[in-house]
Design an enzyme around this catalytic site. Structure first.
Site, PDB file in Angstrom:
ATOM      1  N   HIS A  23      -1.500  -1.467  -3.928  1.00 19.14           N
ATOM      2  CA  HIS A  23      -2.739  -1.162  -3.215  1.00 19.14           C
ATOM      3  C   HIS A  23      -2.813   0.351  -3.004  1.00 19.14           C
ATOM      4  O   HIS A  23      -1.890   0.958  -2.457  1.00 19.14           O
ATOM      5  CB  HIS A  23      -2.724  -1.902  -1.884  1.00 19.14           C
ATOM      6  CG  HIS A  23      -3.975  -1.788  -1.070  1.00 19.14           C
ATOM      7  ND1 HIS A  23      -5.091  -2.562  -1.307  1.00 19.14           N
ATOM      8  CD2 HIS A  23      -4.291  -0.988  -0.015  1.00 19.14           C
ATOM      9  CE1 HIS A  23      -6.038  -2.257  -0.425  1.00 19.14           C
ATOM     10  NE2 HIS A  23      -5.575  -1.291   0.372  1.00 19.14           N
ATOM     11  N   HIS A  41      -8.654   0.779  -3.183  1.00 22.89           N
ATOM     12  CA  HIS A  41      -9.484   0.524  -2.005  1.00 22.89           C
ATOM     13  C   HIS A  41     -10.195   1.821  -1.634  1.00 22.89           C
ATOM     14  O   HIS A  41      -9.582   2.727  -1.080  1.00 22.89           O
ATOM     15  CB  HIS A  41      -8.554   0.019  -0.883  1.00 22.89           C
ATOM     16  CG  HIS A  41      -9.215  -0.213   0.425  1.00 22.89           C
ATOM     17  ND1 HIS A  41      -8.499  -0.378   1.606  1.00 22.89           N
ATOM     18  CD2 HIS A  41     -10.525  -0.323   0.762  1.00 22.89           C
ATOM     19  CE1 HIS A  41      -9.338  -0.575   2.602  1.00 22.89           C
ATOM     20  NE2 HIS A  41     -10.573  -0.533   2.132  1.00 22.89           N
ATOM     21  N   ASP A  94      -4.903   3.358  -1.351  1.00 24.08           N
ATOM     22  CA  ASP A  94      -5.903   3.668  -0.330  1.00 24.08           C
ATOM     23  C   ASP A  94      -6.513   5.041  -0.577  1.00 24.08           C
ATOM     24  O   ASP A  94      -5.857   6.062  -0.420  1.00 24.08           O
ATOM     25  CB  ASP A  94      -5.253   3.619   1.057  1.00 24.08           C
ATOM     26  CG  ASP A  94      -5.010   2.192   1.502  1.00 24.08           C
ATOM     27  OD1 ASP A  94      -5.963   1.389   1.463  1.00 24.08           O
ATOM     28  OD2 ASP A  94      -3.865   1.869   1.878  1.00 24.08           O
ATOM     29  N   ASP A 143      -6.086  -6.618   5.170  1.00 24.60           N
ATOM     30  CA  ASP A 143      -5.477  -5.281   5.107  1.00 24.60           C
ATOM     31  C   ASP A 143      -5.492  -4.646   6.492  1.00 24.60           C
ATOM     32  O   ASP A 143      -6.553  -4.439   7.079  1.00 24.60           O
ATOM     33  CB  ASP A 143      -6.303  -4.435   4.113  1.00 24.60           C
ATOM     34  CG  ASP A 143      -5.756  -3.027   3.918  1.00 24.60           C
ATOM     35  OD1 ASP A 143      -4.653  -2.723   4.411  1.00 24.60           O
ATOM     36  OD2 ASP A 143      -6.460  -2.239   3.256  1.00 24.60           O
ATOM     37  N   MET A 179     -10.965  -6.155   6.649  1.00 24.15           N
ATOM     38  CA  MET A 179     -10.112  -5.154   7.299  1.00 24.15           C
ATOM     39  C   MET A 179      -9.666  -5.672   8.667  1.00 24.15           C
ATOM     40  O   MET A 179     -10.493  -6.105   9.479  1.00 24.15           O
ATOM     41  CB  MET A 179     -10.861  -3.837   7.488  1.00 24.15           C
ATOM     42  CG  MET A 179     -11.080  -3.035   6.216  1.00 24.15           C
ATOM     43  SD  MET A 179      -9.571  -2.642   5.310  1.00 24.15           S
ATOM     44  CE  MET A 179      -8.667  -1.647   6.502  1.00 24.15           C
ATOM     45  N   SER A 205       0.855  -1.186   0.000  1.00 26.07           N
ATOM     46  CA  SER A 205       0.000   0.000   0.000  1.00 26.07           C
ATOM     47  C   SER A 205       0.887   1.231   0.000  1.00 26.07           C
ATOM     48  O   SER A 205       1.706   1.422   0.913  1.00 26.07           O
ATOM     49  CB  SER A 205      -0.889   0.014   1.245  1.00 26.07           C
ATOM     50  OG  SER A 205      -1.346   1.344   1.474  1.00 26.07           O
ATOM     51  N   MET A 256      -9.168   7.805   0.483  1.00 27.04           N
ATOM     52  CA  MET A 256      -9.919   8.246   1.675  1.00 27.04           C
ATOM     53  C   MET A 256     -10.443   9.659   1.460  1.00 27.04           C
ATOM     54  O   MET A 256      -9.768  10.491   0.842  1.00 27.04           O
ATOM     55  CB  MET A 256      -9.014   8.235   2.902  1.00 27.04           C
ATOM     56  CG  MET A 256      -8.333   6.902   3.144  1.00 27.04           C
ATOM     57  SD  MET A 256      -7.375   6.919   4.661  1.00 27.04           S
ATOM     58  CE  MET A 256      -6.526   5.339   4.535  1.00 27.04           C
ATOM     59  N   MET A 314     -12.267   4.031   0.493  1.00 25.96           N
ATOM     60  CA  MET A 314     -12.830   4.266   1.836  1.00 25.96           C
ATOM     61  C   MET A 314     -13.481   5.643   1.786  1.00 25.96           C
ATOM     62  O   MET A 314     -13.000   6.613   2.369  1.00 25.96           O
ATOM     63  CB  MET A 314     -11.697   4.204   2.879  1.00 25.96           C
ATOM     64  CG  MET A 314     -11.175   2.781   3.081  1.00 25.96           C
ATOM     65  SD  MET A 314      -9.513   2.748   3.813  1.00 25.96           S
ATOM     66  CE  MET A 314      -8.540   3.010   2.345  1.00 25.96           C
TER      67      MET A 314
HETATM   68  C1  DX5 Z   1      -5.983   1.419   6.287  1.00 31.42           C
HETATM   69  C2  DX5 Z   1      -5.623   1.087   4.850  1.00 31.42           C
HETATM   70  C3  DX5 Z   1      -4.513   0.123   4.786  1.00 31.42           C
HETATM   71  C4  DX5 Z   1      -3.260   0.642   5.402  1.00 31.42           C
HETATM   72  C5  DX5 Z   1      -2.379  -0.481   5.806  1.00 31.42           C
HETATM   73  O1  DX5 Z   1      -7.053   2.270   6.285  1.00 31.42           O
HETATM   74  O2  DX5 Z   1      -6.720   0.543   4.185  1.00 31.42           O
HETATM   75  O3  DX5 Z   1      -4.277  -0.298   3.459  1.00 31.42           O
HETATM   76  O4  DX5 Z   1      -2.561   1.491   4.534  1.00 31.42           O
HETATM   77  O5  DX5 Z   1      -1.298   0.029   6.510  1.00 31.42           O
HETATM   78  P1  DX5 Z   1      -0.408  -0.920   7.448  1.00 31.42           P
HETATM   79  O6  DX5 Z   1       0.045  -2.053   6.611  1.00 31.42           O
HETATM   80  O7  DX5 Z   1       0.702  -0.026   7.895  1.00 31.42           O
HETATM   81  O8  DX5 Z   1      -1.305  -1.328   8.562  1.00 31.42           O
HETATM   82 ZN    ZN Z   2      -6.306  -0.460   2.176  1.00 30.04          ZN
END
Ligand code: DX5
Ligand code: ZN
Length: 215
Positions: free
Chosen positions: A32, A65, A34, A174, A136, A7, A36, A67
């Site tokens: 990956h 992903h 993320d 994840d 998650m 990620s 947000m 969110m």
């Molecule tokens: C959290 C994300 C993850 C996150 C994982 O909201 O969806 O993908 O970046 O980070 P680590 O591997 O550091 O927990």
């Molecule tokens: Zn993620």
């Protein structure tokens, strides 16, 4: 063989291209991303314009992903930007299937994700229609959090349901993944491991990815 999806949330964004090249050379198959929005989760990260630029520089499988609230408003933009797979959250929509079908009809792969406190029951009936299930193992929003082991039974249950479909449905985990728990999540059925801090905060990406693959 398990797939490792670094990620980029923990990458150095001032040299993102080099970071992506480094994890590619180190054996990553997916990237990956993320996404947000500051509403669904208390953080803001990456939008389609960044994905579009990443797409120009890499042939890695781009796993986005989302969110965000109202993911249905943004899936077309992410697909156009070059996303290969888009995962939406069950908690972010009233009818995930409508969005899942739209992503697939538009030529993308589609995933469904659930937060640590959301039951597997809430997505059980739609499993045969998705390409990926994301469990998650932290509360979404930030990298660098501690893995929540209480999600393991849910992971195992998802794995059993996926097996029964006889379809190629990825089971992704994840949050807080590292060399200490990678073996455990694989044992419980995960075949795509996301990791941000364990990879990007390590000194040697090759060793970190190898440790996750071989755990
Ligand atoms: C959290 C994300 C993850 C996150 C994982 O909201 O969806 O993908 O970046 O980070 P680590 O591997 O550091 O927990
Ligand atoms: Zn993620």
């Amino acid at each position: 063989m398990v797939i490792i999806a670094p990620s980029i949330l923990s990458a150095d964004f001032t040299k993102l291209h080099e970071e992506i090249k480094a994890v590619t050379d180190a054996g990553a198959e997916w990237l990956h991303i993320d996404v947000m929005d500051g509403h669904f989760v208390p953080n803001i990260t990456i939008g389609p314009v960044v994905v579009e630029n990443i797409r120009k520089k890499t042939s890695l499988f781009l796993d986005c992903h989302l969110m965000i609230e109202h993911p249905e408003k943004f899936v077309d933009a992410f697909l156009k930007a070059g996303a290969d797979l888009i995962t939406i959250h069950q908690e972010s929509v009233s009818d995930p299937l409508v969005v899942i079908r739209h992503i697939k009809e538009s030529g993308g792969k589609a995933g469904i994700s659930i937060n640590p406190e959301t039951s597997f029951e809430s997505i059980r009936s739609i499993i045969p229609e998705v390409d990926l299930v994301l469990i998650m193992s932290v509360h979404p929003g930030f990298s660098g959090q501690r893995f929540i082991p209480e999600v393991l039974p849910k992971l195992k249950e998802a794995s059993q349901v996926i097996k029964k479909t006889k379809k190629r449905i990825y089971l992704q985990i994840d949050g807080g993944i590292n060399n200490q728990n990678a073996g455990l999540v694989k044992k419980n059925g995960a075949d795509v491991l996301v990791a941000a801090s364990f990879i990007f905060k390590s000194k040697d990406y090759h060793t970190a990815i190898k440790q996750l693959k071989e755990a």
